[in-house]
Scaffold this active site. Sequence first.
Site, PDB file in Angstrom:
ATOM      1  N   ASN A   8       0.928  -1.108  -0.074  1.00 39.16           N
ATOM      2  CA  ASN A   8      -0.123  -0.038   0.000  1.00 39.16           C
ATOM      3  C   ASN A   8       0.809   1.142   0.037  1.00 39.16           C
ATOM      4  O   ASN A   8       2.071   1.269   0.393  1.00 39.16           O
ATOM      5  CB  ASN A   8      -1.015   0.079   1.284  1.00 39.16           C
ATOM      6  CG  ASN A   8      -0.317   0.059   2.587  1.00 39.16           C
ATOM      7  OD1 ASN A   8      -0.322  -0.846   3.551  1.00 39.16           O
ATOM      8  ND2 ASN A   8       0.366   1.390   2.720  1.00 39.16           N
ATOM      9  N   THR A  35       1.238   5.058   1.720  1.00 39.65           N
ATOM     10  CA  THR A  35       1.088   5.631   3.043  1.00 39.65           C
ATOM     11  C   THR A  35       1.181   7.526   2.718  1.00 39.65           C
ATOM     12  O   THR A  35       1.684   7.894   2.151  1.00 39.65           O
ATOM     13  CB  THR A  35       1.826   5.490   3.974  1.00 39.65           C
ATOM     14  OG1 THR A  35       2.082   4.126   4.168  1.00 39.65           O
ATOM     15  CG2 THR A  35       1.585   6.183   5.372  1.00 39.65           C
ATOM     16  N   LYS A  72      -3.204   3.620   2.619  1.00 34.46           N
ATOM     17  CA  LYS A  72      -3.403   3.916   4.064  1.00 34.46           C
ATOM     18  C   LYS A  72      -3.273   5.482   4.359  1.00 34.46           C
ATOM     19  O   LYS A  72      -2.218   6.049   4.015  1.00 34.46           O
ATOM     20  CB  LYS A  72      -2.233   3.155   4.907  1.00 34.46           C
ATOM     21  CG  LYS A  72      -2.509   3.242   6.419  1.00 34.46           C
ATOM     22  CD  LYS A  72      -1.762   2.170   7.293  1.00 34.46           C
ATOM     23  CE  LYS A  72      -0.406   2.500   7.455  1.00 34.46           C
ATOM     24  NZ  LYS A  72       0.143   1.587   8.510  1.00 34.46           N
ATOM     25  N   LYS A 100      -2.916   8.386   7.213  1.00 35.05           N
ATOM     26  CA  LYS A 100      -3.039   8.769   8.663  1.00 35.05           C
ATOM     27  C   LYS A 100      -4.000   9.552   9.150  1.00 35.05           C
ATOM     28  O   LYS A 100      -4.378  10.382   8.534  1.00 35.05           O
ATOM     29  CB  LYS A 100      -1.621   9.301   9.056  1.00 35.05           C
ATOM     30  CG  LYS A 100      -0.448   8.256   8.877  1.00 35.05           C
ATOM     31  CD  LYS A 100      -0.254   7.424   9.794  1.00 35.05           C
ATOM     32  CE  LYS A 100       0.947   6.427   9.848  1.00 35.05           C
ATOM     33  NZ  LYS A 100       1.147   5.903  10.883  1.00 35.05           N
ATOM     34  N   ASP A 107      -5.432   5.123   9.549  1.00 40.63           N
ATOM     35  CA  ASP A 107      -4.606   4.464  10.806  1.00 40.63           C
ATOM     36  C   ASP A 107      -4.517   5.685  11.743  1.00 40.63           C
ATOM     37  O   ASP A 107      -4.068   6.644  11.720  1.00 40.63           O
ATOM     38  CB  ASP A 107      -3.178   4.094  10.492  1.00 40.63           C
ATOM     39  CG  ASP A 107      -2.159   3.777  11.673  1.00 40.63           C
ATOM     40  OD1 ASP A 107      -2.644   3.636  12.593  1.00 40.63           O
ATOM     41  OD2 ASP A 107      -0.931   3.643  11.365  1.00 40.63           O
ATOM     42  N   ASN A 110      -3.449   5.180  15.013  1.00 47.84           N
ATOM     43  CA  ASN A 110      -2.369   5.059  15.963  1.00 47.84           C
ATOM     44  C   ASN A 110      -2.712   5.312  17.614  1.00 47.84           C
ATOM     45  O   ASN A 110      -1.968   5.822  18.424  1.00 47.84           O
ATOM     46  CB  ASN A 110      -1.018   6.200  16.034  1.00 47.84           C
ATOM     47  CG  ASN A 110      -0.288   5.954  14.467  1.00 47.84           C
ATOM     48  OD1 ASN A 110      -0.230   6.678  13.566  1.00 47.84           O
ATOM     49  ND2 ASN A 110       0.354   4.755  14.379  1.00 47.84           N
ATOM     50  N   GLU A 133      -6.897   1.095  11.492  1.00 50.50           N
ATOM     51  CA  GLU A 133      -5.907   0.379  12.216  1.00 50.50           C
ATOM     52  C   GLU A 133      -5.935   1.105  13.730  1.00 50.50           C
ATOM     53  O   GLU A 133      -5.876   2.437  13.669  1.00 50.50           O
ATOM     54  CB  GLU A 133      -4.802   0.664  11.362  1.00 50.50           C
ATOM     55  CG  GLU A 133      -3.461   0.131  11.946  1.00 50.50           C
ATOM     56  CD  GLU A 133      -2.142   0.139  11.105  1.00 50.50           C
ATOM     57  OE1 GLU A 133      -1.003   0.434  11.800  1.00 50.50           O
ATOM     58  OE2 GLU A 133      -2.415   0.329  10.180  1.00 50.50           O
ATOM     59  N   ASP A 178      -1.826  -2.612  15.704  1.00 56.24           N
ATOM     60  CA  ASP A 178      -0.390  -2.405  15.394  1.00 56.24           C
ATOM     61  C   ASP A 178       0.306  -2.399  16.680  1.00 56.24           C
ATOM     62  O   ASP A 178       0.739  -3.410  17.176  1.00 56.24           O
ATOM     63  CB  ASP A 178      -0.436  -1.488  14.855  1.00 56.24           C
ATOM     64  CG  ASP A 178       1.262  -1.044  14.124  1.00 56.24           C
ATOM     65  OD1 ASP A 178       2.330  -1.777  14.780  1.00 56.24           O
ATOM     66  OD2 ASP A 178       1.589  -0.032  13.557  1.00 56.24           O
ATOM     67  N   LYS A 192       5.324  -5.103  12.527  1.00 55.38           N
ATOM     68  CA  LYS A 192       6.675  -4.537  12.187  1.00 55.38           C
ATOM     69  C   LYS A 192       7.613  -5.404  12.776  1.00 55.38           C
ATOM     70  O   LYS A 192       7.964  -5.258  14.068  1.00 55.38           O
ATOM     71  CB  LYS A 192       6.552  -2.938  13.054  1.00 55.38           C
ATOM     72  CG  LYS A 192       5.591  -2.054  12.547  1.00 55.38           C
ATOM     73  CD  LYS A 192       5.449  -0.616  13.267  1.00 55.38           C
ATOM     74  CE  LYS A 192       4.920   0.591  12.319  1.00 55.38           C
ATOM     75  NZ  LYS A 192       3.479   0.320  12.395  1.00 55.38           N
TER      76      LYS A 192
END
Length: 371
Positions: A142, A144, A169, A171, A200, A202, A226, A253, A276
């Site tokens: 993908n 980002t 993806k 953020k 995502d 986070n 995510e 994640d 990761k």
Amino acid sequence: MTDDRPRGGTPPLAVRHRPFELVLTRPLGTARGEIRNREGFVIAVERGTGDCATVGLGEATPLPGWTESREACAAALDGLSTPASDEAVNDALDAETTPAARHGVSLALADAAARGSGERLSDRLAVEAGVDAAPADAVPVNATVGDVDPAETAAEAERAADDGFDCLKLKVGARGVEGDVERVRAVREAVGDSVALRVDANGAWDRATARRALDALGAFDLAYAEQPLPADDLEGLAALRGAGGAGVPIAVDESVAARGIDAVVEAGAADAAVLKPMALGGPDRALATALRARSAGVDPVVTTTVDAVVARTAAVHVAAAIPDVSPCGLATGPLLDGDLAPDPCPVAGGRMPVPSGPGLAGDAFDELRRS
């Protein structure tokens, strides 16, 4: 005179490391703040002497919040004796407290072993992990897109789609829910329905905010959201699954590194697990985690911590060893303004080739091995 060799006559390892720093072409905005540069260490392990020596290459690039600090990583690497046995090296590095250091050394050992046997790293990893299928020759990836305004987000997404990426993806979580909804809407309108979208956060949202965000973002047919909640809130993540807007799937994640894949699976906290290798302590541990996730019906996705080329290449090998892997977050090289060496896995049409080997990438990193 003391014989430093371990039992069995295996020659000891010479272990060396040197620091590096790379800057990003521009800051990558995330809910945890901007990533502006990457500092780490190139690691080489050498077994044997002269023309018979085999040198394996690794990379330890810590990212605080996901791994140990740079200082802790450096201390762990500085603590390795030279010469050292394989067992002593592995025992000195703890995947729980210094995962980046363990990643770098375990990668170097694996690269040396694969080069010594004439295998691609992915082939060796697959055999050691008990994977029956042959590793792929290329993996889907993908693109980002960081936290930028809606117009710029849409423009970056459209450029990625034009370059052949069919999975993006974005953020989110650094601004209010309404702002992120506007950004995702702009992207969906720019790229159409044929491109898969992931977001995502986070871990930036609390439960109420995450529910509100997923209720709104579900209208854009997301592949998954995510880490919508903090890493430790497995109960909250489990409650979100299927309950947020239009049943948005949930990926984890940070939860994998913080709690472990077994705890994630037991809590029913995820539909997908983003892995990761740098945060999990090495390619071997990342592949083992991926296979455990797959066995529990959780889709594994391999990504990087915006690493340099050595660790990115290793992550490509990990992804290749996972049968029928979903698009992975490995196309992060263009985020860096310069690198340690030319990239042996250039992205083309949303896919990254797996180097033919032996080891990480044949002779692609020979200059680094000598430095």
